[in-house]
Enzyme design. Structure first.
Site, short mmCIF file in Angstrom:
data_model
loop_
_atom_site.label_atom_id
_atom_site.label_comp_id
_atom_site.label_asym_id
_atom_site.label_seq_id
_atom_site.Cartn_x
_atom_site.Cartn_y
_atom_site.Cartn_z
N ASP A 175 11.05 9.81 8.53
CA ASP A 175 9.93 10.29 9.33
C ASP A 175 9.21 11.27 8.41
O ASP A 175 9.71 12.37 8.15
CB ASP A 175 10.41 10.98 10.60
CG ASP A 175 9.26 11.36 11.53
OD1 ASP A 175 8.25 11.91 11.03
OD2 ASP A 175 9.35 11.11 12.74
N HIS A 176 8.03 10.88 7.90
CA HIS A 176 7.44 11.68 6.82
C HIS A 176 7.05 13.08 7.27
O HIS A 176 6.88 13.97 6.44
CB HIS A 176 6.24 10.95 6.19
CG HIS A 176 5.03 10.87 7.06
ND1 HIS A 176 4.77 9.81 7.90
CD2 HIS A 176 3.98 11.73 7.21
CE1 HIS A 176 3.63 10.01 8.53
NE2 HIS A 176 3.13 11.16 8.14
N LYS A 195 9.65 4.08 9.91
CA LYS A 195 9.40 3.80 11.32
C LYS A 195 8.43 2.64 11.44
O LYS A 195 7.70 2.36 10.47
CB LYS A 195 8.85 5.05 12.02
CG LYS A 195 7.36 5.31 11.81
CD LYS A 195 6.85 6.35 12.77
CE LYS A 195 5.34 6.50 12.69
NZ LYS A 195 4.57 5.52 13.42
N LYS A 214 -6.30 10.31 19.18
CA LYS A 214 -7.28 9.86 18.19
C LYS A 214 -8.69 10.25 18.64
O LYS A 214 -8.92 10.52 19.81
CB LYS A 214 -7.19 8.34 18.01
CG LYS A 214 -5.91 7.90 17.30
CD LYS A 214 -5.95 6.42 16.97
CE LYS A 214 -4.76 6.01 16.12
NZ LYS A 214 -4.76 6.65 14.80
N ASP A 273 3.42 5.36 18.76
CA ASP A 273 2.97 5.58 17.39
C ASP A 273 3.26 7.00 16.91
O ASP A 273 3.58 7.20 15.73
CB ASP A 273 1.47 5.30 17.28
CG ASP A 273 0.98 5.26 15.85
OD1 ASP A 273 1.66 4.64 15.01
OD2 ASP A 273 -0.08 5.84 15.56
N ASP A 333 0.82 -1.21 0.00
CA ASP A 333 0.00 0.00 0.00
C ASP A 333 0.85 1.27 0.00
O ASP A 333 0.53 2.24 -0.67
CB ASP A 333 -0.93 -0.02 1.22
CG ASP A 333 -2.09 0.94 1.08
OD1 ASP A 333 -2.81 0.84 0.07
OD2 ASP A 333 -2.27 1.79 1.97
N GLU A 387 -6.18 13.64 15.61
CA GLU A 387 -6.86 12.90 14.55
C GLU A 387 -8.33 12.72 14.91
O GLU A 387 -8.66 12.58 16.09
CB GLU A 387 -6.23 11.53 14.36
CG GLU A 387 -4.76 11.54 13.97
CD GLU A 387 -4.20 10.14 13.86
OE1 GLU A 387 -4.26 9.57 12.77
OE2 GLU A 387 -3.74 9.61 14.89
N ALA A 403 3.87 1.71 -1.22
CA ALA A 403 4.44 1.91 -2.55
C ALA A 403 3.41 2.52 -3.49
O ALA A 403 3.70 3.46 -4.23
CB ALA A 403 4.95 0.58 -3.11
N HIS A 421 7.37 11.27 15.53
CA HIS A 421 6.91 12.48 14.84
C HIS A 421 7.00 13.72 15.71
O HIS A 421 7.53 14.76 15.30
CB HIS A 421 5.47 12.30 14.37
CG HIS A 421 5.27 11.16 13.42
ND1 HIS A 421 6.16 10.88 12.41
CD2 HIS A 421 4.27 10.25 13.31
CE1 HIS A 421 5.72 9.83 11.72
NE2 HIS A 421 4.58 9.43 12.25
#
Length: 510
Positions: A179-180, A150, A342, A237, A14, A218, A16, A242
């Site tokens: 780390d996006h 990660k 969340k 997480d 997913d 989120e 990719a 992050h």
């Protein structure tokens, strides 16, 4: 950018499809890839090269910020891609892969520059790195680079064990830990925000700043990730990686045109100066909580313990808020408040820098109506940087009105995070990747918190879904005389016109 071979483990997955192929395509369209370039995708599916290229093409139409509109250009891009079935544990498959890579290098006149992208679960990192070395795939005459996602371990011990294994096959300068959040355009512009604006640089100290708030909220719950998330929680997480990376990027002070080595050195110094917590006092500085039933976007939702796949007695945290302090000359005495959760009211990732209030300090007995100056860095869903100042309302000389000045808005055509990071990795620029020193120091800070959670030293609070978290999170700031700033705050003059204004009135002055 030098010609090279991009070897993608997990090519049918997913990540990719959603991120890596669109990133490569957009780099290609922008002229950022070398003319001689090869991508070898690896997976367990019995695909031919044609099937693989068709899958890459579908991902571009579905997920790329640029949709292919030039058939010839698209065909040139797809010709980069070859496919090979690979069993991660079979060394014979790696030797077969090496033969394919070398054959393409000869055919395409490529030097032996190889980037290995591990778009797979972390449980495979060590095996793949070992097989790359033992098969000879990593013994190239050019450069080699390993890109991993990660999580980098699940605690201090496992992170160190993973790093030791990777170090047997790759040098630290060859390992690029993604780390996006560090690839977001607005985060990458934090450096230039200081460097290009002397007024911001001058204010970037504890003399003028009251506190810094970093939020990643989120609206979604655990979705299909229940089996994974219930063993991870918000601390592992989001917080350890992050949010601590965002703290480092906010706190560093860099000279103009800093190298990746200087960026990493400064980030390491910030983590070394971060005041540690201990099991015994974690509860003083940190709040953990789990969402209960509530309403998000007008729709009722169940509590975490009632989610499919979650044990009813689960004590896993879905929310963490913490107060941190950096003991160095720039930030000593200034609290950094970090929270993530969340099922909160809004989806938002933002950094808010609250400046000191000289009017309030000079006339604490007056209700002068001025709000603190804020520098607001919106990271998601929209990206922007704005400054909130005060001006007087015409006709009411004692009343102040906040105004917002947009310093930077990211246009819709800006590169996405993975586009930036993959481009940097191909160039060998490690400035916006996590160095092992940062990862280790982050886990060192987090480990006592994990131990305190495991020993029930920090109460598990509850918050209704669709809110901003538990009351204890507000109290964490109220102890210091501050409040959380939200993205729906309204000035006092509009409080009667919206429920968000009422929310502001309830939280304005703790």
């Amino acid at each position: 950018m030098e010609p090279c071979t991009f070897i993608l483990f997990g090519a049918t997955g997913d990540l990719a499809k959603r991120k890596i192929y669109p990133a490569l395509y957009n780099l290609f369209v922008r002229g950022m890839l070398p003319r001689n370039f090869s991508v070898v995708g690896l997976g367990r599916r019995e695909w031919t090269a044609d099937v693989y290229q068709a899958a890459v093409e579908r991902s571009l139409y579905q997920f790329s910020r640029r949709k292919p509109d030039d058939a010839e250009q698209l065909n040139r891009f797809l010709q980069f891609f070859a496919y090979r079935v690979l069993d991660i544990g079979r060394e014979e498959d790696y030797r077969s892969l090496l033969a394919l890579v070398e054959a393409r290098e000869r055919t395409l006149a490529l030097p032996q520059n190889r980037l290995y992208y591990l778009s797979v679960g972390p449980e495979y990192f060590e095996t793949i790195a070992d097989r790359i070395r033992s098969s000879g795939l990593g013994a190239a005459d050019g450069w080699k680079r390993l890109v991993i996602e990660k999580p980098f371990g699940r605690d201090l011990h496992s992170a160190r064990a993973l790093n030791r294994r990777l170090a047997e096959s790759f040098a630290e300068e060859e390992i690029f830990r993604i780390d996006h959040y560090l690839g977001k355009p607005v985060v990458q512009r934090l450096e230039s925000l200081q460097q290009a604006n002397p007024i911001i640089q001058a204010l970037w100290t504890n003399r003028y700043i009251a506190n810094v708030q970093i939020t990643a909220s989120e609206t979604v719950g655990v979705e299909e990730r229940a089996g994974y998330y219930d063993h991870v929680g918000a601390l592992r997480d989001m917080f350890q990686n992050h949010l601590l990376q965002l703290l480092m990027m906010t706190a560093i002070r860099l000279p103009y045109d800093s190298s990746s080595e200087k960026v990493r050195f400064q980030k390491k110094q910030v983590m070394e100066a971060l005041e540690p917590v201990h099991q015994e006092n974690v509860g003083v500085h940190l709040v953990r909580a789990q969402y209960a039933e509530g309403s998000v976007g007008g729709q009722p939702v169940v509590g975490y313990a009632s989610e499919p796949g979650i044990p009813p007695a689960s004590a896993n945290e879905t929310f963490v808020a913490a107060r941190l302090r950096i003991d160095n000359g720039d930030w000593r005495g200034i609290p950094f408040y970090i929270r993530t959760g969340k099922r909160m009211k809004k989806k938002s990732t933002r950094i808010v820098v609250e400046f000191r209030e000289p009017l309030k300090q000079a006339r604490p007995e007056d209700e002068y109506g001025a709000l603190p100056n804020l520098l607001v860095i919106e990271i998601g869903p929209e990206e922007s940087i704005s400054l909130r100042l005060n001006t007087k309302e015409p006709g009411t000389p004692e009343t102040f009105k906040p105004i917002r000045i947009d310093l930077h808005l990211t246009p819709p055509t800006s590169p996405e995070a993975y586009e930036n990071l993959i481009g940097d990795a191909l160039r060998g620029d490690a400035a916006f990747f996590a160095h092992w020193d940062e990862v280790e120091l982050s886990w060192q800070w987090v480990q006592p918190v994990l131990d305190a959670f495991a020993n029930d030293r920090v109460p598990l609070r509850s918050y209704a879904a669709g809110t901003y978290g538990p009351a204890e999170s507000d109290a964490l700031l109220a102890e210091d005389g501050y409040r959380w700033w939200f993205d729906d705050d309204e000035p006092p003059s509009s409080q009667s016109e919206s429920t968000e204004g009422d929310h502001y009135a309830r939280h304005a002055h703790p």
